[in-house]
Motif scaffolding. Structure first.
Motif, PDB file in Angstrom:
ATOM      1  N   PRO A  76     -11.237 -26.614  -4.209  1.00  0.00           N
ATOM      2  CA  PRO A  76     -10.486 -25.369  -4.045  1.00  0.00           C
ATOM      3  C   PRO A  76     -10.742 -24.642  -2.745  1.00  0.00           C
ATOM      4  O   PRO A  76     -10.096 -23.641  -2.468  1.00  0.00           O
ATOM      5  N   GLY A  77     -11.679 -25.108  -1.953  1.00  0.00           N
ATOM      6  CA  GLY A  77     -12.038 -24.372  -0.745  1.00  0.00           C
ATOM      7  C   GLY A  77     -13.171 -23.398  -1.026  1.00  0.00           C
ATOM      8  O   GLY A  77     -13.791 -23.408  -2.087  1.00  0.00           O
ATOM      9  N   ARG A  78     -13.416 -22.516  -0.079  1.00  0.00           N
ATOM     10  CA  ARG A  78     -14.512 -21.573  -0.232  1.00  0.00           C
ATOM     11  C   ARG A  78     -14.111 -20.218   0.344  1.00  0.00           C
ATOM     12  O   ARG A  78     -13.180 -20.112   1.140  1.00  0.00           O
ATOM     13  N   VAL A  79     -14.816 -19.208  -0.108  1.00  0.00           N
ATOM     14  CA  VAL A  79     -14.644 -17.865   0.448  1.00  0.00           C
ATOM     15  C   VAL A  79     -15.682 -17.710   1.543  1.00  0.00           C
ATOM     16  O   VAL A  79     -16.876 -17.639   1.269  1.00  0.00           O
ATOM     17  N   PRO A  80     -15.270 -17.695   2.813  1.00  0.00           N
ATOM     18  CA  PRO A  80     -16.255 -17.711   3.904  1.00  0.00           C
ATOM     19  C   PRO A  80     -17.093 -16.435   3.941  1.00  0.00           C
ATOM     20  O   PRO A  80     -16.659 -15.356   3.526  1.00  0.00           O
ATOM     21  N   GLU A  81     -18.296 -16.585   4.447  1.00  0.00           N
ATOM     22  CA  GLU A  81     -19.161 -15.446   4.755  1.00  0.00           C
ATOM     23  C   GLU A  81     -18.904 -15.019   6.196  1.00  0.00           C
ATOM     24  O   GLU A  81     -18.727 -15.847   7.079  1.00  0.00           O
ATOM     25  N   TYR A  82     -18.881 -13.715   6.415  1.00  0.00           N
ATOM     26  CA  TYR A  82     -18.769 -13.171   7.762  1.00  0.00           C
ATOM     27  C   TYR A  82     -19.965 -12.261   8.003  1.00  0.00           C
ATOM     28  O   TYR A  82     -20.211 -11.315   7.235  1.00  0.00           O
ATOM     29  N   ASP A  83     -20.691 -12.548   9.061  1.00  0.00           N
ATOM     30  CA  ASP A  83     -21.941 -11.825   9.318  1.00  0.00           C
ATOM     31  C   ASP A  83     -21.722 -10.341   9.588  1.00  0.00           C
ATOM     32  O   ASP A  83     -22.619  -9.531   9.376  1.00  0.00           O
ATOM     33  N   ASP A  84     -20.529  -9.975  10.068  1.00  0.00           N
ATOM     34  CA  ASP A  84     -20.317  -8.581  10.443  1.00  0.00           C
ATOM     35  C   ASP A  84     -19.803  -7.709   9.305  1.00  0.00           C
ATOM     36  O   ASP A  84     -19.561  -6.516   9.489  1.00  0.00           O
ATOM     37  N   ILE A  85     -19.636  -8.266   8.109  1.00  0.00           N
ATOM     38  CA  ILE A  85     -19.179  -7.470   6.977  1.00  0.00           C
ATOM     39  C   ILE A  85     -20.318  -6.581   6.485  1.00  0.00           C
ATOM     40  O   ILE A  85     -21.435  -7.052   6.255  1.00  0.00           O
ATOM     41  N   LEU A 126      -8.439 -13.429   4.753  1.00  0.00           N
ATOM     42  CA  LEU A 126      -9.687 -13.629   4.013  1.00  0.00           C
ATOM     43  C   LEU A 126     -10.537 -12.363   4.015  1.00  0.00           C
ATOM     44  O   LEU A 126     -11.190 -12.035   3.017  1.00  0.00           O
ATOM     45  N   ARG A 127     -10.538 -11.643   5.119  1.00  0.00           N
ATOM     46  CA  ARG A 127     -11.318 -10.396   5.171  1.00  0.00           C
ATOM     47  C   ARG A 127     -10.715  -9.340   4.235  1.00  0.00           C
ATOM     48  O   ARG A 127     -11.445  -8.612   3.553  1.00  0.00           O
ATOM     49  N   VAL A 128      -9.398  -9.238   4.204  1.00  0.00           N
ATOM     50  CA  VAL A 128      -8.764  -8.303   3.281  1.00  0.00           C
ATOM     51  C   VAL A 128      -9.067  -8.689   1.833  1.00  0.00           C
ATOM     52  O   VAL A 128      -9.357  -7.844   0.980  1.00  0.00           O
ATOM     53  N   SER A 129      -9.003  -9.987   1.548  1.00  0.00           N
ATOM     54  CA  SER A 129      -9.325 -10.466   0.206  1.00  0.00           C
ATOM     55  C   SER A 129     -10.746 -10.100  -0.186  1.00  0.00           C
ATOM     56  O   SER A 129     -11.005  -9.651  -1.309  1.00  0.00           O
ATOM     57  N   ARG A 130     -11.678 -10.280   0.732  1.00  0.00           N
ATOM     58  CA  ARG A 130     -13.072  -9.924   0.459  1.00  0.00           C
ATOM     59  C   ARG A 130     -13.217  -8.440   0.169  1.00  0.00           C
ATOM     60  O   ARG A 130     -13.949  -8.023  -0.741  1.00  0.00           O
ATOM     61  N   LEU A 131     -12.544  -7.605   0.939  1.00  0.00           N
ATOM     62  CA  LEU A 131     -12.646  -6.157   0.752  1.00  0.00           C
ATOM     63  C   LEU A 131     -12.218  -5.763  -0.654  1.00  0.00           C
ATOM     64  O   LEU A 131     -12.922  -5.010  -1.343  1.00  0.00           O
ATOM     65  N   VAL A 132     -11.079  -6.249  -1.092  1.00  0.00           N
ATOM     66  CA  VAL A 132     -10.559  -5.881  -2.405  1.00  0.00           C
ATOM     67  C   VAL A 132     -11.400  -6.503  -3.517  1.00  0.00           C
ATOM     68  O   VAL A 132     -11.625  -5.885  -4.564  1.00  0.00           O
ATOM     69  N   ASP A 133     -11.875  -7.709  -3.309  1.00  0.00           N
ATOM     70  CA  ASP A 133     -12.689  -8.371  -4.328  1.00  0.00           C
ATOM     71  C   ASP A 133     -14.053  -7.703  -4.474  1.00  0.00           C
ATOM     72  O   ASP A 133     -14.568  -7.556  -5.584  1.00  0.00           O
ATOM     73  N   ASP A 134     -14.651  -7.283  -3.354  1.00  0.00           N
ATOM     74  CA  ASP A 134     -15.971  -6.657  -3.400  1.00  0.00           C
ATOM     75  C   ASP A 134     -15.920  -5.245  -3.967  1.00  0.00           C
ATOM     76  O   ASP A 134     -16.903  -4.775  -4.551  1.00  0.00           O
ATOM     77  N   HIS A 135     -14.794  -4.572  -3.796  1.00  0.00           N
ATOM     78  CA  HIS A 135     -14.713  -3.160  -4.167  1.00  0.00           C
ATOM     79  C   HIS A 135     -13.455  -2.928  -5.010  1.00  0.00           C
ATOM     80  O   HIS A 135     -12.369  -2.691  -4.466  1.00  0.00           O
ATOM     81  N   PRO A 136     -13.563  -2.976  -6.333  1.00  0.00           N
ATOM     82  CA  PRO A 136     -12.373  -2.771  -7.177  1.00  0.00           C
ATOM     83  C   PRO A 136     -11.769  -1.384  -7.043  1.00  0.00           C
ATOM     84  O   PRO A 136     -10.656  -1.160  -7.498  1.00  0.00           O
ATOM     85  N   GLU A 137     -12.497  -0.465  -6.387  1.00  0.00           N
ATOM     86  CA  GLU A 137     -11.925   0.861  -6.135  1.00  0.00           C
ATOM     87  C   GLU A 137     -10.788   0.800  -5.108  1.00  0.00           C
ATOM     88  O   GLU A 137      -9.942   1.690  -5.059  1.00  0.00           O
TER      89      GLU A 137
END
Length: 991
Positions: free
Chosen positions: A730-739, A938-949
């Motif tokens: 399925p692929g992976r959700v990449p890590e970004y060091d600057d997040i 992917l960065r937008v996806s991470r933002l929404v996934d990390d913060h359900p608010e």
């Protein structure tokens, strides 16, 4: 004196959970009113358990203890209780401590000491594990990041509760005590453990409903007819292997057995001396609470409520339904209904028909769930017509029609069928989805091991059935369908298509590709099948047309040849009644049987490729193909001697290797793979693979009266097989060091405190532009600065600050993102041109106060796109992408993916829109930087996934150039997340 608001009773901590044995319990905060319950609970705990809790003999609680354990501030000191029937069965509490292990005085102390006590009679039911999930969520909400627990070495059960939870922990031994410390931040392992426990518990709760040892029908009428008597007759006629009791308070006092059914008859459930596992309730709605109370006091495990008069009857009925659910769960019972049609289990050791269906369906491997009794009748009748009897092509493993689905829903059945070895295909008719996030997760996991076919009723806004409490749908039905397909769900539109697809998937292996061979004795019918294949996106070969007088042997030889060809993945056989003097079988009832035998013989020699039949005026052919038959030995080609035909068990590889697919191939064996941080696991949760029962099935071939129906079902199987191959990686959700996840969370909390003091719960609010830009920057999403230009002089100063050339844009809502209306002026090179352009803009479109002009730097030319993310009640968290302007707004050319999206899914999302060629050098244009675009998604996806608010992000336009991209506009919306989400500890929904 009023309790301070921060110490108010936290209602959102209340939850109903399913325990390991399938029963339910309620978890809630402990209050001062619980003093008597606490004392009673403690008196029922053994001396050994008390010793393990307090490290010393502690026979009773003092008044001081009772006060301390029932009075909490719900911040630094919290206690939760698990209750059944209103009484405590377990407790857990934490006290915030400092680094020295002393009571905390600094609100920044982020450690707490935790302790459990479980009644001996309820140990081993998973109560402590459920309490740990909830107390950990509470602690995180209150700023606690670590738990510490001291346990005696002999208390191995409690040590196991902590160590098996999946959190990162440290274990030490000192002074005869085991000290455990563990971080409360969820990990991949802790989420997998939690979801694995959830799956096993919910599957067990459904299994208890479907395989009861005894059933009581409450409301059995004294005369034939009526709901209760009909349900009783269905139970007896199905050959139910357990005990049956008829219950009616109006029975004569001297009645002991009900005639002519000859079953025990009682006036009240308490008169039944044996345990009762399932109660079928068929009394008026006003009498249901009394029946539920009797069931709870008798220890009934689950109830099926056939009675109507609930949410489908209006607001009063909805409140009655909620009270019914609360009452049933208070006794630890699961509930099917109300207004249910019933449930069926065809397993030979159960033979349960607790429904209003007039006949017991044949046993097979199709699992059915509906939210509608009428659709349930249609499905059962349709399957019976296509393959009646046990072992036929249309056989059912289990059937549940949940009515208003106040409790047991399609999600529960997905949990059960995921591991059920007797179910090969899952068919769902849904009119509403109560927990979209959970449905997508469970459907994706189940689809990895067996097909899930869904028809969605009430697809349009305002058409939801009145008995269902459902959120408003904000996305088009086509979007919901696309997201279902991403989760591996086979989405169809009608009951007929449900049956058509289900029959093919239950009886045939999955195709390894889209290459379709077509053969038959009618050129016209073959051409219809050919056209249908093209319409469905398949790759049909030129039809092979046999003579109209072709014999069964001719069909057998042609089918065997087609199946043996390397360039064929599936075969469609078309047949009409044959004519001619040389026919081996005279026209009439036997021709279909002879042809069926010939087709079976050829297909048995190549069991790894699917075969489907289209027939006209040959009903006997369809009936013979659908009925069970003894598997024949395959005819060995070229003198080989292969093994006897059996269902293949390995997933089909992609062409060109030889295909080998089964209708329900097993999941890979062995331990789950080790996951790196943020890596997306395979579609199954990290839990034990569901059991698989090897079967040697008689070969059955689905037959259809129309080419379009056969090809459409085959196309669904082709697409599903392709999804299965892709789902393996399925692929992976990449890590970004600057997040900066933690800092973004703190920003969000501050913004919510500032923006939502008077906003109703669940209502979203827009984030001011500067705050939105700062929040997005935490995730490496940088927007191009814009400066307000309320007048020409301010515009000139803004341009001087940014540097020419600049753009002058209006931000009025009716002109925003509408360059076609003249609200955007680009490439302004100097002050004179800027003043002239400003005057033109305000002269033609309105005053500066109305237009709200802004100045922005120019960016490199590229393709204007739009990136959005939103929490939708019908689909969960959705990531959307398209080209800005007409393609997305006018033509609806937008691609959607569920969040969190992987790198592979995002790459496919970019290419999936119809206008995608514009991004890749269409007609000689320069390709743009799609890698940068994928990273932004992917960065937008991470933002929404990390913060359900974060319930909405809108980036428009995003100009993607040959190198890099520029985000020219951004809006963000926030809302406090609802108490019930799929991201927190497991809990049952409340509708």
């Amino acid at each position: 004196m009023q309790t301070p608001p921060e110490h108010a009773y936290p209602t959102h901590w209340e939850a109903d959970v399913v325990l390991r044995d399938g029963g339910t319990a309620r978890i809630r905060p402990i209050t001062p009113d619980d003093a008597e319950r606490l004392v009673s609970f403690y008196e029922q705990v053994s001396d050994e358990s008390k010793y393990y809790r307090f490290f010393a003999p502690y026979p009773r609680l003092s008044d001081r203890d009772v006060h301390r354990f029932t009075h909490h501030d719900y911040i630094d000191r919290v206690g939760l209780a698990a209750t059944v029937g209103g009484e405590f069965i377990a407790t857990v509490r934490y006290d915030r401590i400092n680094d020295q292990g002393l009571p905390a005085k600094d609100p920044d102390d982020d450690q707490a000491e935790v302790a459990f006590l479980v009644q001996d009679a309820h140990q081993g039911r998973g109560v402590a594990s459920a309490l740990l999930e909830h107390i950990a969520a509470v602690a995180r909400e209150r700023g606690i990041r670590r738990f510490a627990a001291e346990v005696l070495p002999a208390n191995s059960k409690m040590i196991k509760v902590f160590t098996d939870a999946g959190y990162t922990h440290k274990r030490t031994f000192e002074d005869g005590v085991v000290r455990l410390e563990f971080d409360l931040e969820p990990t991949e392992q802790s989420m997998a453990v939690m979801r694995g426990r959830e799956q096993r518990a919910e599957a067990r709760s459904v299994q208890r409903l479907l395989a009861p040892g005894s059933v009581a029908v409450i409301g059995t009428g004294r005369a034939p007819g009526g709901l209760g008597r009909t349900a009783l007759r269905s139970l007896l006629d199905s050959g139910f292997t357990g005990r049956v009791h008829a219950v009616n308070h109006a029975f004569p006092e001297d009645l002991r057995r009900l005639d002519p059914e000859d079953v025990p008859a009682v006036r009240a459930l308490r008169e039944v001396t044996d345990p009762v596992d399932l109660a079928v309730i068929a009394v008026p709605a006003d009498s249901v609470p009394e029946a539920i109370r009797d069931c709870g006091e008798h220890g009934v495990q689950g109830v099926l409520v056939l009675s109507s008069g609930y949410a489908e009857a209006g607001p009063d009925g909805r409140e009655r339904q909620r009270a019914l659910l609360r009452q049933a769960r208070s006794y630890g019972m699961r509930l099917i209904g109300p207004n249910a049609f019933g449930l069926i289990n065809t397993a030979p050791d159960v033979r349960l028909n607790a429904s209003l269906a007039p006949r017991m369906p044949g046993a097979g491997h199709i699992g059915l769930f509906t939210q509608s009794g009428a659709i349930g009748i249609a499905l059962l009748s349709g399957l019976h017509a296509r393959g009646p009897g046990d072992g036929g092509i249309a056989g059912v493993s289990a059937f549940v029609s949940a009515g208003n689905r106040a409790d047991v829903s399609g999600n529960d059945l997905l949990q059960y069928w995921y591991e059920d070895p007797d179910t090969d295909v899952v068919i769902l008719y849904l009119e509403s989805i109560g927990n979209p996030r959970k449905f997508a997760r469970l459907a994706r996991r189940t689809a990895a091991v067996k097909p899930v076919v869904v028809a969605k009723g009430a697809r349009h806004n305002g058409t939801a059935p009145p008995g269902h409490a459902v959120p408003t749908v904000r996305v088009p039905d086509s979007t919901v369908a696309a997201l279902m397909r991403q989760a591996g769900v086979i989405r169809v539109d009608t009951v007929t298509e449900l049956i058509d697809a289900g029959l093919l998937l239950a009886s045939q292996p999955l195709p390894a590709g889209p290459r379709i061979a077509i053969l038959g004795n009618s050129e016209s019918l073959a051409l219809l099948a050919y056209d249908a294949c093209l319409t469905e996106g398949l790759r049909p070969q030129r039809p092979r047309v046999l003579a109209s007088a072709a014999t069964p042997d001719d069909f057998r030889a042609a089918l065997a040849e087609a199946l043996a060809a390397d360039g064929c993945d599936a075969v469609v056989v078309t047949a009409i009644p044959w004519v001619g003097e040389g026919a081996a079988v005279s026209p009439g009832g036997s021709e279909g049987a002879a042809l069926a035998d010939a087709l079976r013989t050829a297909a048995t020699a190549h069991p790894q490729k699917p075969v489907t039949v289209v027939h006209l005026a040959m009903d006997d052919l369809a009936q013979t193909l659908a009925a069970p038959a003894q598997p024949a030995e395959p005819q060995a080609p070229d003198g080989d001697n292969p093994e006897p035909a059996a269902r293949p068990t390995d997933p089909a590889p992609a062409p060109p290797p030889a295909p080998a697919r089964a209708p329900r191939p097993p999941a890979p064996t062995g331990p789950p793979p080790t996951l790196t941080a943020r890596q997306t696991p395979p579609v199954r949760d990290a839990e034990a693979d569901p059991p698989r029962r090897p079967r040697r099935e008689p070969l059955r071939i689905p037959a259809y009266p129309a080419a379009e129906r056969a090809v459409r079902s085959l196309a669904e199987a082709v697409r599903y097989a392709a999804w299965r191959r892709e789902a393996a990686d399925p692929g992976r959700v990449p890590e970004y060091d600057d997040i900066q996840e933690a800092q973004a969370g703190a920003d969000i909390e501050r913004l919510l405190d500032r923006l939502t003091p008077d906003v109703p719960s669940g209502r979203s609010v827009p984030v001011p532009p500067q705050d939105a830009e700062a929040l997005l920057a935490r995730y490496g999403i940088h927007t191009l600065p814009v400066l307000p230009a309320p007048d020409p002089d301010t515009a000139v100063r803004a341009a001087a600050r940014l540097g020419y050339p600049v753009a002058l844009k209006t931000t009025a809502p009716h002109l925003r993102h509408r360059p076609d209306l003249g609200g955007v002026r680009l490439d302004i090179a100097g002050e004179a041109e800027l003043r002239r352009t400003y005057a033109e803009l305000t002269d033609f479109l309105g005053s500066p106060e109305e237009l709200r002009p802004v100045v922005q730097s120019m960016v490199p030319r590229g393709v204007d796109t739009v990136v959005r993310a939103a929490i939708d009640p019908a689909a969960g968290a959705v990531l959307s992408f398209g080209l800005a302007g007409a393609p997305s707004q006018l033509l609806g050319d937008i691609a959607h993916r569920l969040i969190p999206a992987t790198d592979r899914e995002v790459a496919e999302q970019i290419r999936s829109i119809r206008a995608a060629p514009l991004l890749f050098g269409w007609r000689g244009s320069q390709p743009v930087d799609t890698a940068a675009l994928a990273e932004l998604l992917l960065r937008v996806s991470r933002l929404v996934d990390d913060h359900p608010e974060v319930v909405g992000v809108d980036l428009e336009p995003v100009v993607v150039a040959a190198h890099g991209l520029s985000v020219l506009g951004a809006t963000v919306r926030l809302a406090r997340p609802p108490a019930t989400t799929d991201l927190g500890p497991r809990r049952l929904p409340v509708y």
